[in-house]
Design an enzyme around this catalytic site. Structure first.
Site, PDB file in Angstrom:
ATOM      1  N   ASP A 391       0.881  -1.084   0.072  1.00 13.16           N
ATOM      2  CA  ASP A 391       0.027   0.067   0.119  1.00 13.16           C
ATOM      3  C   ASP A 391       0.836   1.281   0.003  1.00 13.16           C
ATOM      4  O   ASP A 391       2.037   1.285  -0.524  1.00 13.16           O
ATOM      5  CB  ASP A 391      -0.905   0.020   1.146  1.00 13.16           C
ATOM      6  CG  ASP A 391      -2.267   0.710   0.994  1.00 13.16           C
ATOM      7  OD1 ASP A 391      -2.167   1.674   0.702  1.00 13.16           O
ATOM      8  OD2 ASP A 391      -3.213  -0.044   1.024  1.00 13.16           O
ATOM      9  N   HIS A 447      -3.402   5.931   3.744  1.00 11.95           N
ATOM     10  CA  HIS A 447      -4.236   4.719   3.274  1.00 11.95           C
ATOM     11  C   HIS A 447      -3.973   3.596   3.895  1.00 11.95           C
ATOM     12  O   HIS A 447      -4.800   2.892   4.502  1.00 11.95           O
ATOM     13  CB  HIS A 447      -4.389   4.681   1.804  1.00 11.95           C
ATOM     14  CG  HIS A 447      -5.500   3.809   1.194  1.00 11.95           C
ATOM     15  ND1 HIS A 447      -4.836   2.507   0.960  1.00 11.95           N
ATOM     16  CD2 HIS A 447      -6.605   3.732   0.805  1.00 11.95           C
ATOM     17  CE1 HIS A 447      -5.994   1.944   0.209  1.00 11.95           C
ATOM     18  NE2 HIS A 447      -6.960   2.499   0.235  1.00 11.95           N
ATOM     19  N   SER A 635     -11.404  -0.976  -0.593  1.00 13.85           N
ATOM     20  CA  SER A 635     -10.093  -1.112  -0.103  1.00 13.85           C
ATOM     21  C   SER A 635     -10.204  -1.334   1.520  1.00 13.85           C
ATOM     22  O   SER A 635      -9.365  -1.874   2.219  1.00 13.85           O
ATOM     23  CB  SER A 635      -9.579   0.262   0.034  1.00 13.85           C
ATOM     24  OG  SER A 635      -8.698   0.661  -1.359  1.00 13.85           O
TER      25      SER A 635
END
Length: 721
Positions: A391, A447, A635
């Site tokens: 990520d 994220h 996600s």
């Protein structure tokens, strides 16, 4: 594993456009077709067996066929290499170079390596190397036959280690005694590294007779080759003499260990460690291992050693036991200590975590949750199981115990697109994916931190708790301000799986589960990604991907459209697909695209309380104060499944520690997940005010959203049957 893995055939050869206002927080990116020159930054080249990827002139093999300047050859495992364009090319030039390189008989396969841009952010120019103008130089003409170059006597290279893990070598030589033209002005010292001779010193003083180096090209336990030549001056010209060669294998102290795993087996504490397999980690010398275990009063307790484990059976409940692993070679000893409080049972007490009430997706009393809290009665995760999170990297957070995070790696190769000022390095921290200027500036998303919390936030009476709160976490950074390149993602997959790549330190803690909450528009999957995924599966590693947030076909979202992964759609609190989730389409009578769904958050199903609450950071650009936040997206659905799969691995390995790690195990994980999934309340998604679109496409009319909604409790029971 599932019919989704048929994706990649010509039937899906059209790239779908992204919805600009994607409401989810998935790392939505755009990738070009593997055959298009758009956004190309170089090539992914598979060389034929026996072919050296570096030509004798030091340039990437095939540059002469391609007809363009190539540089920076990087091994991606096996015979697959990434090479960069040395300057900006037009789409036509890139396409022509691709066709030219395909004609090279030394090349088995070649595809574009393309930069992946965040959706909605204008493409940035490809970084180029601007070469200065080279003007002709008028030099005196000397008859070659009239010049005698200098020749050295044999040279020596010796290990000259001083301390720590930094290797050091000294090269020595004598002044030439044979006849030569002109006079000595110095010497050139070079080392052979990465397929080419690298200059350490271009011209020493004429009186110099030795050179000591600790260059990063030196690797403990790996033979280093050196060469030295004299430089003479004659007739206004400098001449490089004949090289003499010497080799040496440098040594150092062992690498300091960073991991000592402890398992609570109820009737024993079992300490284990992974022995060094890399000569570099061992300092180039044989090593020995020793473990001592003590109580708080420093009384040593018996720890019976078997292979690479040490078991303590004389235990007192509630006592803190401290283990010290010492690794020794002939240079030095290094050690690592770890403390563990023994308890007869370590259940998850989720109600102690401040914001557990907001984590509806874990609560088994919720009809359409992932049924995780019920699973905790059987398994809360083993520290012998690792989940890799490929990520944006991660930020330190008080709700994720740093002792549970392995040292990761940053695979963003372009320093200009990393926000940390460097290319690839061994620090997987997220320095932010913000864009400060341009037409579409944006703050950092953090994220990877949100995803990591969903997988494994610690059960510690603080904040939230993860699906698998006791497993290890391995951050792998591949995404920066504008997304990331396919080649960097391939490298991240291989490293997380423990697959060796020349030029990159091996991963000492390969994952059993890999999570990729990444989604980009792509008609198909490149062979490099699929090769990496196939290699991971063969080693018993399950890869979980996000299906994408475009409310469109999941067959056009990379890397979930690659084989083999378990591709995850998103469901909401009311048991319906989310308004943004991608869906399957029919191919040869079967739905392909989404394998199974999991809670991903949907404010149309439960407002804010229907979203996914997890760890985050408050910094606008660089890391700031740790915090928590609601998010939506596939996600968020993918890490729910990754956490459940980690619990399944933990349960299976506790049942039988000798379970074979291979593709059959991965397929059994998928079978257990799919056969126990909870049916949707309805497969028709609903929109609401503030969602885009307000009337989402009904994916059930095309191919649906997979086998259902994951059920952790039932899946763990199934894997143990």
């Amino acid at each position: 594993m599932s019919s989704k893995f048929l994706v990649g055939l010509a039937a899906f050869a059209t790239i779908a456009g992204l919805i600009n206002a994607t409401p989810a927080t998935a790392q939505t990116v755009q990738t070009p077709s593997a055959s298009s020159g758009d956004n190309a930054v170089g090539f992914l080249v598979t060389y034929r067996a026996g072919i050296d990827p570096i030509a004798p002139n030091g340039e990437p093999t095939g540059e002469n066929f391609a007809g363009v300047d190539l540089e920076n050859s990087r091994n991606l495992g096996g015979r697959l290499y990434a090479v960069d364009f040395a300057r900006d090319l037009t789409d036509y030039q890139a396409a022509a170079a691709l066709e030219n390189l395909k004609a090279d008989p030394r090349v088995a396969k070649v595809e574009f390596d393309s930069f992946v841009f965040t959706a909605g952010v204008p493409q940035q120019p490809i970084a180029s190397q601007i070469l200065g103008n080279k003007e002709p130089v008028n030099l005196p003409i000397i008859l070659k036959t009239a010049v005698t170059k200098a020749s050295l006597a044999p040279i020596t290279a010796t290990d000259n280690w001083a301390s720590g893990t930094t290797p050091r070598v000294t090269v020595r030589w004598a002044k030439p005694t044979t006849r030569y033209s002109g006079y000595i002005v110095g010497y050139r010292v070079q080392i052979y590294a990465s397929g080419a001779w690298r200059t350490l010193k271009s011209q020493t003083y004429s009186s110099t007779r030795s050179y000591t180096t600790s260059t990063s090209y030196l690797k403990a336990g790996t033979e280093s080759r050196f060469r030295v030549a004299a430089i003479t001056y004659y007739g206004g010209i400098r001449y490089l003499g004949y090289y003499k060669y010497a080799s040496v294998t440098p040594t150092t102290a062992p690498k300091t260990p960073t991991a000592l795993t402890v398992l609570n087996n109820i009737d024993s504490l079992q300490y284990s460690w992974t022995p060094y397999t890399s000569l570099r980690d061992m300092g180039g010398l044989p090593v020995t291992y020793a473990v001592t275990v003590t109580k708080p009063d420093l009384t040593e307790v018996t720890c019976t050693v078997t292979d690479n484990t040490c078991a303590v059976t004389d235990l007192t409940n509630g006592i803190v036991y401290r283990a010290r692993l010492t690794i020794t070679n002939n240079r030095a000893s290094v050690s690592y200590s770890k403390s563990f409080t023994y308890t007869s049972f370590t259940p998850v007490i989720a109600s102690n975590d401040t914001w557990y009430s907001k984590q509806w997706y874990l609560n088994s009393n919720e009809t359409y949750s992932a049924k995780v809290s019920g699973a905790w009665a059987t398994e809360t995760g083993s520290p012998a199981v690792t989940v890799a999170i490929i990520d944006t990297g991660y930020t330190d957070h008080p709700d994720i115990d740093p002792a549970r995070i392995w040292d990761g790696y940053d695979f963003i190769s372009d320093a200009a697109k990393s926000n940390d000022g460097t290319g690839r390095d061994a620090d997987a921290h997220d320095d932010g994916d913000y864009v400060a200027g341009g037409s579409s500036p944006h703050n950092s998303s953090w994220h990877g931190t949100h995803v990591m919390g969903i997988v494994g936030a610690t059960d510690n009476t603080v904040g939230v708790v993860g699906v698998a709160p006791n497993v290890k976490l391995l951050p792998v950074r591949v995404l920066g301000p504008y997304g990331g390149t396919v080649s960097d993602i391939i490298a991240g997959i291989k490293w997380a799986a423990g697959i060796h790549m020349n030029g990159t330190p091996d991963n000492p803690h390969p994952a059993q589960v890999i999570n990729m909450s990444i989604g980009g528009a792509s008609a198909g999957c490149d062979s490099g990604t699929e090769s990496a995924l196939a290699a991971a599966k063969a080693q018993g590693i399950t890869v979980v991907t996000a299906a994408g947030n475009e409310n469109g076909s999941a067959t056009e979202s990379y890397p979930g459209n690659c084989y083999p992964t378990i591709n995850i759609g998103a469901s909401g609190k009311n048991g319906k697909p989310t308004f943004y989730s991608n869906y399957s389409v029919m191919y040869l009578g079967q739905p392909v695209g989404v394998d199974v769904s999991a809670p991903g958050g949907d404010f149309c199903q439960g407002s804010d309380l229907g979203q996914m609450y997890s760890t985050l950071n408050a910094g606008a650009t660089s890391p700031g104060v740790s915090t928590y936040a609601w998010e939506n997206g596939t996600s968020m659905a993918a890490p729910v499944v990754s956490g459940i799969v980690a619990l399944m691995y933990s349960a299976k390995l506790r049942q039988n520690p000798s379970t074979a790690m291979n593709g059959t195990l991965v397929e059994s994980m998928w079978s257990a997940l799919s056969s126990t999934a909870t049916p949707f309340s309805s497969q028709v998604p609903v929109g609401c005010s503030g969602s885009i679109p307000q009337s989402p496409t009904n994916g059930a009319s095309y191919g649906g959203y997979g086998a259902g909604i994951v059920n952790a409790t039932a899946a763990i029971a199934a894997i143990l049957e």
